[in-house]
Design an enzyme around this catalytic site. Structure first.
Site, PDB file in Angstrom:
ATOM      1  CB  ALA A  25      -0.936  -0.011   1.204  1.00 18.53           C
ATOM      2  CD  GLN A  56       3.492 -18.821   1.665  1.00 21.89           C
ATOM      3  OE1 GLN A  56       2.770 -19.768   1.413  1.00 21.89           O
ATOM      4  NE2 GLN A  56       4.462 -18.874   2.559  1.00 21.89           N
ATOM      5  CD  GLU A 123      -5.477 -18.032  -2.097  1.00 28.83           C
ATOM      6  OE1 GLU A 123      -5.965 -17.165  -1.366  1.00 28.83           O
ATOM      7  OE2 GLU A 123      -4.313 -17.982  -2.535  1.00 28.83           O
ATOM      8  NE  ARG A 288      -7.560 -17.552   4.667  1.00 32.74           N
ATOM      9  CZ  ARG A 288      -6.707 -16.754   4.026  1.00 32.74           C
ATOM     10  NH1 ARG A 288      -6.332 -15.621   4.578  1.00 32.74           N
ATOM     11  NH2 ARG A 288      -6.254 -17.088   2.848  1.00 32.74           N
ATOM     12  NE  ARG A 382      -7.285 -10.834   4.242  1.00 30.92           N
ATOM     13  CZ  ARG A 382      -6.467 -11.657   3.626  1.00 30.92           C
ATOM     14  NH1 ARG A 382      -6.192 -11.494   2.354  1.00 30.92           N
ATOM     15  NH2 ARG A 382      -5.896 -12.637   4.276  1.00 30.92           N
TER      16      ARG A 382
END
Ligand code: SIN
Length: 549
Positions: A25, A56, A123, A288, A382
């Site tokens: 950022a 990653q 993912e 997650r 997230r």
């Protein structure tokens, strides 16, 4: 880029904009601010530091014909468990292809197959293959190397590295600069009418984290001390699969990317049995928080939980996951021959300095982007690989906003001088840090409850009271390393107390925040918790704890 050693003993420097932090950022913002004069201030000795470097998974963006930005936005909102700002999610995902093009223009080379097509991974909670990788699982290294080179070549940027920010300075109702300590231990004012916080996250507050030790929530705490509005602090995401090794004192554990599970790696229990199939229809690719809780609960029962990388390595080869394979080998495991032990670890803080869609904080002259900010993109959880995307999109939005804002002169009046510690404060500070980490692990882990949170809040206050008192004035007898340790400890303590307060207030389970005493999501809690420093003060004076909601 001009590289400054901080040898100008009288003061720091003036600039059109100060960018604080050198992760993705910060580098993006600094580059996009040309032709304004930018001071890039970072506590790391070089541009190769911070969490972005360790990323990653890669960067999520809609770049294939069978995907759409609307689907990417919908997956983002679904993962965010009711707390995403849908407009922000639509805007950021729509800017995804352009963010990728920006990185490519700065020299990032994304992985492609033999026919030249981008290799897209998947993912948890993504409905489509849309994760771009670079160097297999070394996306962070490739992206940071390319942008660091561009920053080094940029004439409009002056770098002050090994420079630890102390506090933001405000005058006449607006930001006017920053106090920071260089490698020579001298505290100097850096004057500017605009400052961008890009200081990263708070992983170093937890006893097990995928973040580097420098993730001490400095920007969040500095903004809090100036009464900036903070939001979503209770939402801290645990990555389900970090490699269980002998932890360094900082608690850092090597990440085993979710991209491995995207390519077929399996989670197994001590009997070699896949357990995620019983937990969620998406099994290893469930959201997650679901995977992290499943792993954590089994480990609490004493089970040996492992990740079998072999299906992913068979599919993509070792060159698809060089960092994961190297980490396993360094820890004494052969991932080609055995499943390796894993544990959840703190990975990403969704909460932070509240910003609008331009990256403006609640304080005039202060912008925030990257992990330190809460923009509305991530909500309560997230979506994997959305953070590099957000860093680029919001870094550029912040720069655009500053470039198009009316420019103010640097305030000439004296800035209030901050206080710094005396020599010898480090030993106690390091003790306080390790007590803080233990508390965060007990009370602010994968599962939480009111009694644990209340006890942690009381104990954190005791730790706060033990922080060595600073000396008045600009000079400190301590050396730069001691000053940094004291400042980081102060930042960690303040942030931990704010996180604990928010976690106690949210009496439900949602996204990454799981309350054992309130295990269900509650409609009445479909809103954000916004806090300022005064909420913390109010909580010390007894109930009621909160004014804001
Ligand atoms: C991972 O590689 O598993 C992490 C990706 C992310 O957290 O965005």
């Amino acid at each position: 880029m001009t590289e400054r050693t901080t040898d100008d003993r009288q003061g720091g420097a003036d600039a059109d904009v100060i960018v604080l932090g050198s992760g993705l950022a910060g580098l993006t913002t600094a580059l996009a601010l040309a032709p304004l004069r930018v001071l890039l201030v970072t506590k790391t000795p070089s541009l190769y530091g911070g969490s972005s470097l360790l990323a990653q998974g890669g960067i999520a963006a809609c770049v294939s014909e069978d995907d759409s930005t609307a689907e990417h936005a919908a997956d983002t909102v679904m993962a965010g468990a009711g707390l995403c700002n849908a407009e922000v999610a639509q805007g950021v995902t729509a800017e995804g292809p352009d963010a990728v093009a920006f990185l490519e223009r700065h020299g990032v080379i994304f992985d492609r197959d033999a026919t030249g097509c981008l290799l897209l991974g998947i993912e948890g909670a993504h409905g489509k293959h849309r994760i771009l990788h670079a160097g297999g699982d070394a996306a962070g290294r490739h992206v940071i190397a390319a942008l660091a080179k561009a920053v080094q070549d940029a004439e409009h940027i002056t770098l002050h590295n090994s420079t630890m920010a102390v506090d933001l300075a405000f005058g006449q109702g607006s930001l006017c600069g920053l106090w920071a300590v260089g490698a020579d231990a001298v505290c100097r004012p850096f004057r500017s009418p605009a400052l961008v916080l890009a200081t990263g996250g708070s992983g170093a507050l937890w006893p097990a984290t995928s973040n580097p030790p420098e993730a001490t929530a400095d920007g969040l705490a500095m903004a809090a001390r100036q009464a900036a509005v903070l939001a979503d602090l209770e939402f801290a995401q645990f990555h389900p699969t970090t490699l269980l090794t002998d932890q360094a004192a900082s608690g850092r554990l090597p990440l085993l990317s979710e991209a491995l599970r995207g390519a077929g790696a399996l989670l197994v229990d001590g009997d070699g049995r896949r357990f995620m199939v019983d937990e969620h229809p998406l099994a290893e690719l469930a959201p997650r928080d679901v995977v992290a809780r499943a792993v954590w609960r089994r480990r609490q029962r004493g089970e040996d939980i492992r990740l079998d990388l072999r299906p992913a390595l068979a599919k993509r080869g070792v060159s698809g996951f060089p960092q994961a394979v190297a980490a396993c080998r360094a820890a004494g495991f052969d991932p080609m021959a055995e499943a390796v032990p894993v544990t959840p670890a703190l990975h990403y803080h969704m909460g932070g300095v509240l910003t609008d869609a331009r990256g403006r904080s609640s304080l005039p002259g202060l912008w925030a982007c990257g992990e330190v900010a809460t923009t509305g993109l991530h909500g309560a959880n997230r979506l994997a690989s959305n953070s590099l995307l957000e860093a680029v999109v919001f870094g550029r939005r912040v720069a655009e906003d500053i470039l198009s804002s009316e420019r103010h002169d640097v305030l000439e009046s004296d800035l209030p001088v901050p206080e710094l510690p005396a020599r010898g404060a480090s030993t106690l500070c390091l003790e306080l840090q390790s007590a803080l980490r233990a508390l965060m692990g007990q009370a602010l882990g994968v599962e939480r409850s009111a009694p644990e949170l209340e006890a942690a809040i009381a104990r954190l206050q005791e730790l706060q009271d033990r922080l060595p008192a600073p000396l008045p004035g600009r000079e400190s007898a301590a050396d730069a390393a001691e000053i940094r340790t004291w400042l980081e400890t102060r930042n960690m303590l303040l942030t931990a107390r704010l996180i604990a307060l928010a976690a106690l207030q949210r009496e439900e389970s949602r996204g990454a925040h799981f309350r054992r005493d309130f295990p269900m999501t509650r409609e009445s809690w479909s809103h954000h918790i916004a806090l300022t420093l005064s909420d913390l003060t109010a909580s010390n004076e007894g109930p009621p704890l909160y004014a804001s909601g």
